[in-house]
Design a protein around this motif. Sequence first.
Motif, PDB file in Angstrom:
ATOM      1  N   ARG A   1      74.981  12.147  39.355  1.00 31.25           N
ATOM      2  CA  ARG A   1      73.979  13.197  39.515  1.00 31.25           C
ATOM      3  C   ARG A   1      72.982  12.700  40.528  1.00 31.25           C
ATOM      4  O   ARG A   1      72.391  11.627  40.359  1.00 31.25           O
ATOM      5  CB  ARG A   1      73.293  13.490  38.180  1.00 31.25           C
ATOM      6  CG  ARG A   1      72.416  14.730  38.261  1.00 31.25           C
ATOM      7  CD  ARG A   1      71.791  15.023  36.943  1.00 31.25           C
ATOM      8  NE  ARG A   1      70.669  14.092  36.742  1.00 31.25           N
ATOM      9  CZ  ARG A   1      69.769  14.207  35.778  1.00 31.25           C
ATOM     10  NH1 ARG A   1      69.880  15.163  34.890  1.00 31.25           N
ATOM     11  NH2 ARG A   1      68.791  13.348  35.666  1.00 31.25           N
TER      12      ARG A   1
ATOM     13  N   ALA B   1      82.147  20.224  42.817  1.00 32.02           N
ATOM     14  CA  ALA B   1      82.026  18.952  43.545  1.00 32.02           C
ATOM     15  C   ALA B   1      83.367  18.228  43.553  1.00 32.02           C
ATOM     16  O   ALA B   1      83.779  17.682  44.590  1.00 32.02           O
ATOM     17  CB  ALA B   1      80.956  18.072  42.906  1.00 32.02           C
TER      18      ALA B   1
ATOM     19  N   LYS C   1      80.175  17.310  47.185  1.00 31.42           N
ATOM     20  CA  LYS C   1      78.850  17.432  46.591  1.00 31.42           C
ATOM     21  C   LYS C   1      78.548  18.898  46.354  1.00 31.42           C
ATOM     22  O   LYS C   1      78.796  19.734  47.228  1.00 31.42           O
ATOM     23  CB  LYS C   1      77.819  16.824  47.545  1.00 31.42           C
ATOM     24  CG  LYS C   1      76.446  16.670  46.960  1.00 31.42           C
ATOM     25  CD  LYS C   1      75.591  15.878  47.916  1.00 31.42           C
ATOM     26  CE  LYS C   1      74.145  15.939  47.519  1.00 31.42           C
ATOM     27  NZ  LYS C   1      73.285  15.299  48.504  1.00 31.42           N
ATOM     28  N   SER C   2      78.056  19.216  45.144  1.00 36.02           N
ATOM     29  CA  SER C   2      77.765  20.590  44.794  1.00 36.02           C
ATOM     30  C   SER C   2      76.792  20.629  43.619  1.00 36.02           C
ATOM     31  O   SER C   2      76.516  19.599  43.001  1.00 36.02           O
ATOM     32  CB  SER C   2      79.061  21.318  44.431  1.00 36.02           C
ATOM     33  OG  SER C   2      78.789  22.647  44.052  1.00 36.02           O
TER      34      SER C   2
ATOM     35  N   SER D   1      71.952  17.854  41.852  1.00 36.32           N
ATOM     36  CA  SER D   1      73.308  18.236  42.232  1.00 36.32           C
ATOM     37  C   SER D   1      74.240  17.088  41.859  1.00 36.32           C
ATOM     38  O   SER D   1      73.792  16.037  41.399  1.00 36.32           O
ATOM     39  CB  SER D   1      73.400  18.570  43.722  1.00 36.32           C
ATOM     40  OG  SER D   1      73.046  17.459  44.500  1.00 36.32           O
TER      41      SER D   1
ATOM     42  N   SER E   1      77.630  14.562  42.900  1.00 34.21           N
ATOM     43  CA  SER E   1      78.452  13.979  43.953  1.00 34.21           C
ATOM     44  C   SER E   1      79.691  13.376  43.305  1.00 34.21           C
ATOM     45  O   SER E   1      79.577  12.630  42.331  1.00 34.21           O
ATOM     46  CB  SER E   1      77.649  12.901  44.682  1.00 34.21           C
ATOM     47  OG  SER E   1      78.463  12.211  45.580  1.00 34.21           O
TER      48      SER E   1
END
Length: 172
Positions: free
Chosen positions: A25, A64, A57-58, A37, A39
């Motif tokens: 995170r 992600a 990454k999201s 977000s 990773s």
Amino acid sequence: MANANIKRVRSSEIELKDRLVNIRRVTKVTKGGRTFSFSALVVVGDENGVVGFGAGKSNEVTSAIAKGIDDAKKNLVKVPINRGTIPHAQTGRFSGSYVFMKPASNGTGVIAGGAMRAVLESVGVTDVLAKSKGSSNPTNVVKATVKALTELRDAHTVANHRGVDLDKVFNG
């Protein structure tokens, strides 16, 4: 010159299995507060000499991981494997991470830790002795491992490069 023997592979030609190496995170601090977000570091391979890694990454874990898999499929390389092990001892370095791999006899298993184990199992190595030194950052360990694997050469490649018969490589 070392990158001359890297063989790129298309992901549409083979069946790939993915392994999640690391998920974190991450936080971006803005004027309005913190924005979180995720990773993800993913390794994909066909367990028959093809491997690739990618990062995604999201704002959500699943997307992600999906982005990491898509990125990994774009970076596939072919690695020589002899009877479930690597052809010769090899070292690799990326940033502060150092890896060392040594061929092992049949039945030894994958003696490696963490991120190295995921890469070696994805490429299809079943017997190897491996050690990771220096930084244990998973991204750098994966990059060092893949770099070391791409520098491996089998006996046929060495014979072709030298312009001699295969017997001459072992006996000469």
